[in-house]
Design a protein around this motif. Structure first.
Motif, PDB file in Angstrom:
ATOM      1  N   GLY A  19      -5.186   2.970   0.312  1.00  0.00           N
ATOM      2  CA  GLY A  19      -4.878   2.842  -1.110  1.00  0.00           C
ATOM      3  C   GLY A  19      -3.455   3.301  -1.359  1.00  0.00           C
ATOM      4  O   GLY A  19      -3.001   4.297  -0.788  1.00  0.00           O
ATOM      5  N   GLN A  20      -2.741   2.573  -2.206  1.00  0.00           N
ATOM      6  CA  GLN A  20      -1.342   2.906  -2.476  1.00  0.00           C
ATOM      7  C   GLN A  20      -1.060   2.800  -3.962  1.00  0.00           C
ATOM      8  O   GLN A  20      -1.867   2.279  -4.719  1.00  0.00           O
ATOM      9  N   ILE A  21       0.130   3.235  -4.341  1.00  0.00           N
ATOM     10  CA  ILE A  21       0.622   2.986  -5.699  1.00  0.00           C
ATOM     11  C   ILE A  21       1.914   2.185  -5.569  1.00  0.00           C
ATOM     12  O   ILE A  21       2.797   2.542  -4.783  1.00  0.00           O
ATOM     13  N   CYS A  43      -3.568  -2.126  -2.674  1.00  0.00           N
ATOM     14  CA  CYS A  43      -4.171  -2.038  -1.336  1.00  0.00           C
ATOM     15  C   CYS A  43      -4.697  -3.424  -1.006  1.00  0.00           C
ATOM     16  O   CYS A  43      -5.562  -3.948  -1.725  1.00  0.00           O
ATOM     17  N   SER A  44      -4.159  -3.989   0.048  1.00  0.00           N
ATOM     18  CA  SER A  44      -4.523  -5.346   0.407  1.00  0.00           C
ATOM     19  C   SER A  44      -6.049  -5.522   0.531  1.00  0.00           C
ATOM     20  O   SER A  44      -6.637  -6.440  -0.053  1.00  0.00           O
ATOM     21  N   GLU A  45      -6.653  -4.624   1.283  1.00  0.00           N
ATOM     22  CA  GLU A  45      -8.092  -4.759   1.548  1.00  0.00           C
ATOM     23  C   GLU A  45      -8.913  -4.563   0.273  1.00  0.00           C
ATOM     24  O   GLU A  45      -9.894  -5.262   0.032  1.00  0.00           O
ATOM     25  N   ALA A  46      -8.499  -3.578  -0.549  1.00  0.00           N
ATOM     26  CA  ALA A  46      -9.230  -3.330  -1.795  1.00  0.00           C
ATOM     27  C   ALA A  46      -9.040  -4.497  -2.769  1.00  0.00           C
ATOM     28  O   ALA A  46      -9.939  -4.800  -3.569  1.00  0.00           O
ATOM     29  N   ASN A  47      -7.878  -5.149  -2.709  1.00  0.00           N
ATOM     30  CA  ASN A  47      -7.672  -6.331  -3.558  1.00  0.00           C
ATOM     31  C   ASN A  47      -8.681  -7.424  -3.210  1.00  0.00           C
ATOM     32  O   ASN A  47      -9.216  -8.097  -4.095  1.00  0.00           O
ATOM     33  N   VAL A  48      -8.910  -7.597  -1.921  1.00  0.00           N
ATOM     34  CA  VAL A  48      -9.871  -8.615  -1.470  1.00  0.00           C
ATOM     35  C   VAL A  48     -11.281  -8.237  -1.946  1.00  0.00           C
ATOM     36  O   VAL A  48     -11.993  -9.049  -2.529  1.00  0.00           O
ATOM     37  N   LEU A  98       2.992   5.258  -1.258  1.00  0.00           N
ATOM     38  CA  LEU A  98       3.683   4.568  -2.351  1.00  0.00           C
ATOM     39  C   LEU A  98       4.422   3.370  -1.781  1.00  0.00           C
ATOM     40  O   LEU A  98       4.787   3.370  -0.612  1.00  0.00           O
ATOM     41  N   TYR A  99       4.614   2.349  -2.613  1.00  0.00           N
ATOM     42  CA  TYR A  99       5.617   1.353  -2.257  1.00  0.00           C
ATOM     43  C   TYR A  99       6.408   0.946  -3.475  1.00  0.00           C
ATOM     44  O   TYR A  99       5.861   0.796  -4.559  1.00  0.00           O
ATOM     45  N   PHE A 100       7.702   0.894  -3.266  1.00  0.00           N
ATOM     46  CA  PHE A 100       8.626   0.542  -4.346  1.00  0.00           C
ATOM     47  C   PHE A 100       8.978  -0.927  -4.208  1.00  0.00           C
ATOM     48  O   PHE A 100       9.049  -1.449  -3.095  1.00  0.00           O
ATOM     49  N   ASP A 115       6.895   3.970   1.206  1.00  0.00           N
ATOM     50  CA  ASP A 115       7.006   5.426   1.308  1.00  0.00           C
ATOM     51  C   ASP A 115       5.589   5.903   1.644  1.00  0.00           C
ATOM     52  O   ASP A 115       4.850   6.365   0.779  1.00  0.00           O
ATOM     53  N   ARG A 116       5.205   5.669   2.878  1.00  0.00           N
ATOM     54  CA  ARG A 116       3.809   5.939   3.243  1.00  0.00           C
ATOM     55  C   ARG A 116       3.669   6.693   4.559  1.00  0.00           C
ATOM     56  O   ARG A 116       2.705   6.485   5.289  1.00  0.00           O
ATOM     57  N   GLU A 117       4.665   7.570   4.847  1.00  0.00           N
ATOM     58  CA  GLU A 117       4.531   8.480   5.991  1.00  0.00           C
ATOM     59  C   GLU A 117       3.734   9.701   5.530  1.00  0.00           C
ATOM     60  O   GLU A 117       3.709  10.018   4.350  1.00  0.00           O
ATOM     61  N   GLY A 144      -4.039  -6.623   9.528  1.00  0.00           N
ATOM     62  CA  GLY A 144      -2.970  -6.094  10.363  1.00  0.00           C
ATOM     63  C   GLY A 144      -2.234  -4.944   9.692  1.00  0.00           C
ATOM     64  O   GLY A 144      -1.619  -4.121  10.371  1.00  0.00           O
ATOM     65  N   ILE A 145      -2.303  -4.858   8.355  1.00  0.00           N
ATOM     66  CA  ILE A 145      -1.575  -3.777   7.669  1.00  0.00           C
ATOM     67  C   ILE A 145      -2.122  -2.423   8.118  1.00  0.00           C
ATOM     68  O   ILE A 145      -1.370  -1.509   8.454  1.00  0.00           O
ATOM     69  N   THR A 146      -3.440  -2.303   8.149  1.00  0.00           N
ATOM     70  CA  THR A 146      -4.048  -1.025   8.530  1.00  0.00           C
ATOM     71  C   THR A 146      -3.790  -0.717  10.004  1.00  0.00           C
ATOM     72  O   THR A 146      -3.474   0.420  10.372  1.00  0.00           O
ATOM     73  N   GLY A 268      -1.688 -13.407  -2.061  1.00  0.00           N
ATOM     74  CA  GLY A 268      -2.256 -13.698  -0.737  1.00  0.00           C
ATOM     75  C   GLY A 268      -3.672 -13.140  -0.639  1.00  0.00           C
ATOM     76  O   GLY A 268      -4.594 -13.798  -0.142  1.00  0.00           O
ATOM     77  N   ASP A 269      -3.847 -11.934  -1.143  1.00  0.00           N
ATOM     78  CA  ASP A 269      -5.175 -11.303  -1.064  1.00  0.00           C
ATOM     79  C   ASP A 269      -6.201 -12.069  -1.905  1.00  0.00           C
ATOM     80  O   ASP A 269      -7.362 -12.191  -1.518  1.00  0.00           O
ATOM     81  N   SER A 270      -5.758 -12.578  -3.058  1.00  0.00           N
ATOM     82  CA  SER A 270      -6.684 -13.356  -3.889  1.00  0.00           C
ATOM     83  C   SER A 270      -7.087 -14.641  -3.195  1.00  0.00           C
ATOM     84  O   SER A 270      -8.243 -15.066  -3.279  1.00  0.00           O
TER      85      SER A 270
HETATM   86  O1  LIG Z   1       1.772  -4.188   1.631  1.00  0.00           O
HETATM   87  C1  LIG Z   1       0.791  -3.447   1.672  1.00  0.00           C
HETATM   88  O2  LIG Z   1       0.667  -2.607   2.542  1.00  0.00           O
HETATM   89  C2  LIG Z   1      -0.284  -3.490   0.653  1.00  0.00           C
HETATM   90  O3  LIG Z   1      -1.430  -3.311   0.972  1.00  0.00           O
HETATM   91  C3  LIG Z   1       0.080  -3.714  -0.760  1.00  0.00           C
HETATM   92  C4  LIG Z   1      -0.293  -4.964  -1.452  1.00  0.00           C
HETATM   93  O4  LIG Z   1      -1.369  -4.718  -2.330  1.00  0.00           O
HETATM   94  C5  LIG Z   1      -0.575  -6.140  -0.626  1.00  0.00           C
HETATM   95  O5  LIG Z   1       0.292  -6.177   0.445  1.00  0.00           O
HETATM   96  C6  LIG Z   1      -0.432  -7.422  -1.393  1.00  0.00           C
HETATM   97  O6  LIG Z   1      -0.478  -8.459  -0.470  1.00  0.00           O
HETATM   98  P1  LIG Z   1      -0.261 -10.014  -0.786  1.00  0.00           P
HETATM   99  O7  LIG Z   1      -1.469 -10.513  -1.453  1.00  0.00           O
HETATM  100  O8  LIG Z   1      -0.065 -10.625   0.542  1.00  0.00           O
HETATM  101  O9  LIG Z   1       0.937 -10.084  -1.677  1.00  0.00           O
END
Ligand SMILES: O=C(O)C(=O)C[C@H](O)[C@H](O)COP(=O)(O)O
Length: 323
Positions: A19-21, A43-48, A98-100, A115-117, A144-146, A268-270
């Protein structure tokens, strides 16, 4: 029901990810000089999981977040759309990721600064999670993000896939290559074994080249991905072209039309989420259409999580959404 009838899994989809902000500067502003940012959970996975849950699926999202307001802020977002969080790990210490973002506007490219160290999620390993609950699901969705964050999170993803296969749970992998998190080479090493276990593989044409060194037409690239990993389906996107579906029964290119982009992250997640909805309904070919439509909806409103009213994405099977 007989005493030993097989119990159906509790969740349709379960997933794990950080999870991020997101902190986004205003249109036309540079991060270096801005005085204000817009905040939203991400969060990519949580978005899905979050969109699937709005489509009526039972979803579980697992993460590890520090106790306190920042972690609560992220959880409240996904809880508000009905994602289950029974396996969430909360810790007294550690950082929230976090991500800016500078959204960019042609010719200025969008820019993401992570900013996720030293985050709580990075410090959490296999033994910290409740796998019996996490794998009480039809499919586990991994990205792959995780796997990119640390060797420990890569191990978690690998373990999730291995255990899923052992327990008869389907694996769905989204390669989701992030060049700011790792190299193509490291991604290939970590993701190849998981791609081999996946029934559905999401991999863009660009990521197929960067991670797996596969080039060619979309028809050739998706065929090579399927041959190499043996997945039931490969779903691919190519910027504003496509998407493409490759199943054992054939190759299906889709036609798309552009939309006015308000906010890009989460589209992308949607796409992935609504495509999985189709797959779980037994019709991934329709699912890709739902995915196209969902990603358009995602592009036209702010936030990483796509929010829809009940029924808004209920497109009847067979509808041509690009009409
Ligand atoms: O980048 C990351 O680490 C994240 O998890 C943040 C974002 O919520 C997704 O990356 C959004 O992803 P897209 O749907 O591909 O735009």
């Amino acid at each position: 029901m007989t005493a030993n009838a097989a119990k159906s899994p509790k969740y349709d989809l379960s997933t794990i990810g950080e999870g991020q902000i997101r902190l986004t500067v205003g249109r036309g502003e540079r991060l270096m000089f801005t005085r204000s940012v817009h905040m939203n959970p991400a969060c990519s996975e949580a978005n899905v999981a979050g969109l699937l849950s709005q489509l009526g699926r039972e979803t579980l999202w697992t993460s590890s977040l520090p106790e306190g307001d920042l972690g609560d802020y992220i959880l409240a977002e996904y809880r508000s759309v009905g994602v289950h969080m029974d396996t969430m790990v909360r810790r007294p210490g550690g950082r929230t990721a976090l991500y800016f973002m500078e959204p960019g506007e042609y010719p200025m490219p969008a820019n993401v600064i992570y900013d996720r160290e030293w985050t709580t999620f990075r410090a959490t390993g296999i033994d910290d999670y409740d796998w019996d609950e996490i794998l009480n699901t039809k499919v586990i969705f991994l990205t792959g993000i995780t796997a990119a964050l640390t060797d420990t999170t890569a191990e978690v993803v690998r373990y999730a896939a291995d255990e899923a296969v052992k327990r008869g749970v389907e694996v769905i992998l989204d390669v989701n290559f992030r060049r700011k998190l790792w190299s193509g080479e490291k991604a290939r090493e970590a993701l190849e074994p998981i791609a081999r276990q996946a029934s559905v593989l999401f991999c863009s044409i660009a990521d197929a080249e960067k991670v797996f060194g596969i080039t060619g037409t979309p028809e050739e690239v998706t065929a090579e991905l399927q041959n190499r990993f043996g997945c039931k389906y490969v779903v691919s996107t190519n910027h504003t072209e496509g998407p493409y579906l490759r199943g054992r029964e054939g190759f299906y290119p889709y036609r798309t039309t552009p939309v006015n982009v308000i906010d890009r992250p989460g589209a992308g997640d949607s796409f992935v989420s609504a495509t999985i909805h189709g797959y779980l309904s037994g019709d991934i070919r329709e699912g890709v259409k739902w995915g196209q439509y969902a990603s358009k909806v995602a592009l036209t409103h702010k936030g990483d999580l796509t929010r829809v009213r009940p029924g808004e994405l209920d497109i009847p099977l067979g509808t041509d959404i690009d009409r």
